[in-house]
Design an enzyme around this catalytic site. Structure first.
Site, short mmCIF file in Angstrom:
data_model
loop_
_atom_site.label_atom_id
_atom_site.label_comp_id
_atom_site.label_asym_id
_atom_site.label_seq_id
_atom_site.Cartn_x
_atom_site.Cartn_y
_atom_site.Cartn_z
CD GLU A 292 -3.02 -1.03 2.25
OE1 GLU A 292 -4.01 -1.78 2.14
OE2 GLU A 292 -2.90 -0.21 3.19
CD GLU B 60 -3.66 -5.86 3.73
OE1 GLU B 60 -4.51 -5.03 4.11
OE2 GLU B 60 -2.44 -5.67 3.81
#
Length: 465
Positions: free
Chosen positions: A168, A369
């Site tokens: 991320e 995720e």
């Protein structure tokens, strides 16, 4: 049991965590920006809980990995902490205890039949590199990261086949330089854009270092994990569509396109240049980005983003922000996770999958995720002592249903990882919202499998549900 949604036999069923969120600070050589932030401002963290112990994975890893095996996970992503592995950032000299620890963890995963996926950066920049050089605004830090990555490949590449450069990276840009939810909590659009570029360059340089080692010959591959928030326009008006297009370019394509195609999105570059916030780059750097694209993609998906044209004047007092070109749209009737303030929209996982198929060359990818954070989960503990988290099972089922449909339609997805195997520490939120298949009692450090963990075990055993 009949399986309506059947997944391939070699599908990755797993979960993701990270070093700074699970290990604790035991015997670490250095402090990360989060360690420093907690040491200087503990009240900024929910209930004053910091990363010092976290989920005690440093001491408990054998027991924890055995629990993951009991759930049936065949793959787990965690991260190597720069602050634990490296003693001297400039020379790349390693810390003996850090090397021992990560060797032991990797060997334990393999012994338990779990495939380890190792990520190199999970928001945990060493504080010295921020104080000395300005962190990710510095291209010297980019080179130091590539050196750290090289050490990891040399030390562990004989056993680890799946590597990730960053988790991320957009959160580093947004949290540190735009929206003040990660230290150093700046609002500086120009710096944010340079950091965005430098993180792309750092990822490419790490990939370059990977390909200069024996890792590829040993069957290794390297990717990046991006959090995607697909941008949907409020309406089909040209203004709303243009607003969503910029949001999509900035939030998603700014890392997707360099990672997969080796180039930055032209419409984004043009707009940032026009706005006077485009990063500085060199032809040599752009060539490195062009020549070092990923082997696979990890995609974290939690929520969509909905955009509309600006209806109020943009406040220039804080300088440039992406919101200069859009406003957030709250869709009436949307489903919400009230604990996170996030919209629940499972169909976006299908839209992401089809986008990978059609616009990203159908590169191999997986959901790295997905998950549901819930506050006060203890209230769902039954008389037998385990947490009945049916809401999490329903959440996973819905998302897997849409993922299955996209795979049936040819999207090249090879796995699904939940966030997270064991309830973990989560930045300034600490343990406010729980995500795990396995519950953690913070006082006793006792870990128990939740109902979702037993359900996931059956899904894995049956290759679907």
């Amino acid at each position: 049991m009949s399986v309506e949604h059947e997944f391939p036999k070699d599908f990755w069923w797993g979960a993701a965590t990270s070093g700074p969120q699970s290990e604790g600070r035991f015997h670490k050589a250095h402090r990360s920006v989060f360690d420093y932030w907690f040491d200087t401002e503990p009240q900024a963290f929910f209930d004053g809980v910091g990363p010092n112990v976290a989920s005690n994975f440093y001491n408990d890893y054998r027991h924890d990995i055995a629990l993951m095996k009991k759930v049936g996970l065949n793959s787990v992503r965690t991260s190597i902490q720069w602050t634990r592995l490296i003693k001297d950032f400039e020379t790349g000299e390693t810390d003996p205890d850090g090397v021992r620890f990560y060797n032991d963890v990797i060997d334990e995963f393999l012994q338990q039949g779990i495939r380890p996926i190792l990520n190199l950066h999970h928001f945990d920049l060493p504080i010295e590199l921020y104080e000395r050089y300005g962190g990710w605004t510095s291209k010297h830090v980019v080179d130091l990261f590539a050196l750290f990555a090289k050490r990891c490949f040399e030390l562990f590449g004989d056993r680890v086949k799946d590597w990730v450069t960053f988790n991320e990276p957009m959160v580093v840009v947004e949290g540190e330089y735009l929206y003040e939810f990660h230290y150093p909590k700046l609002v500086d659009g120009k710096k944010a854009c340079q950091v965005l570029y430098n993180l792309n360059l750092a990822s490419a340089k790490a990939i370059q270092a990977f390909r200069e080692t024996d890792c590829p010959k040993l069957g290794g591959r390297i990717g990046i994990v991006l959090n995607l928030t697909p941008a949907y326009p409020r309406s089909d008006s040209p203004e709303d569509i243009a607003a969503a297009k910029f949001a999509e370019d900035y939030k998603n394509n700014s890392f997707l396109d360099p990672a997969v195609h080796g180039t930055f999105t032209k419409s984004l570059v043009d707009q940032l240049e026009k706005d006077g916030v485009l990063w500085t780059s060199t032809p040599e750097e752009l060539k490195i980005i062009k020549n070092n694209t990923v082997d696979f993609l990890g995609i974290n998906y939690y929520q969509p983003f909905r955009a509309k044209k600006r209806e109020t004047p943009f406040d220039e007092s804080r300088g440039w922000l992406p919101e200069k070109h859009f406003e957030n749209y709250e869709m009436p009737g949307r489903r919400m996770n009230p604990y996170r303030g996030w919209e629940i929209y499972p169909k976006a996982i299908y839209d992401i999958a089809i986008n990978v198929r059609d616009k990203l060359g159908n590169i191999p990818w997986y959901i790295s995720e997905n998950g549901m954070g819930v506050e006060g989960e203890e209230k769902y503990r039954n008389k037998d002592g385990f947490i009945e988290d049916d809401y999490r099972i329903d959440f996973i089922k819905e998302h897997l249903g849409w993922l299955h449909k996209a795979m049936q339609e040819g999207s090249n997805c090879f796995g699904y990882h939940l966030w997270t195997p064991i309830d973990c520490w989560s930045w300034s939120n600490a343990y406010k919202n729980r995500y795990g298949l396995i519950a953690l009692d913070l006082v006793t450090q006792q870990k128990t499998i939740k109902k979702s963990g037993y359900w996931m075990h059956d899904v894995i055993a049956n290759h679907g549900f």
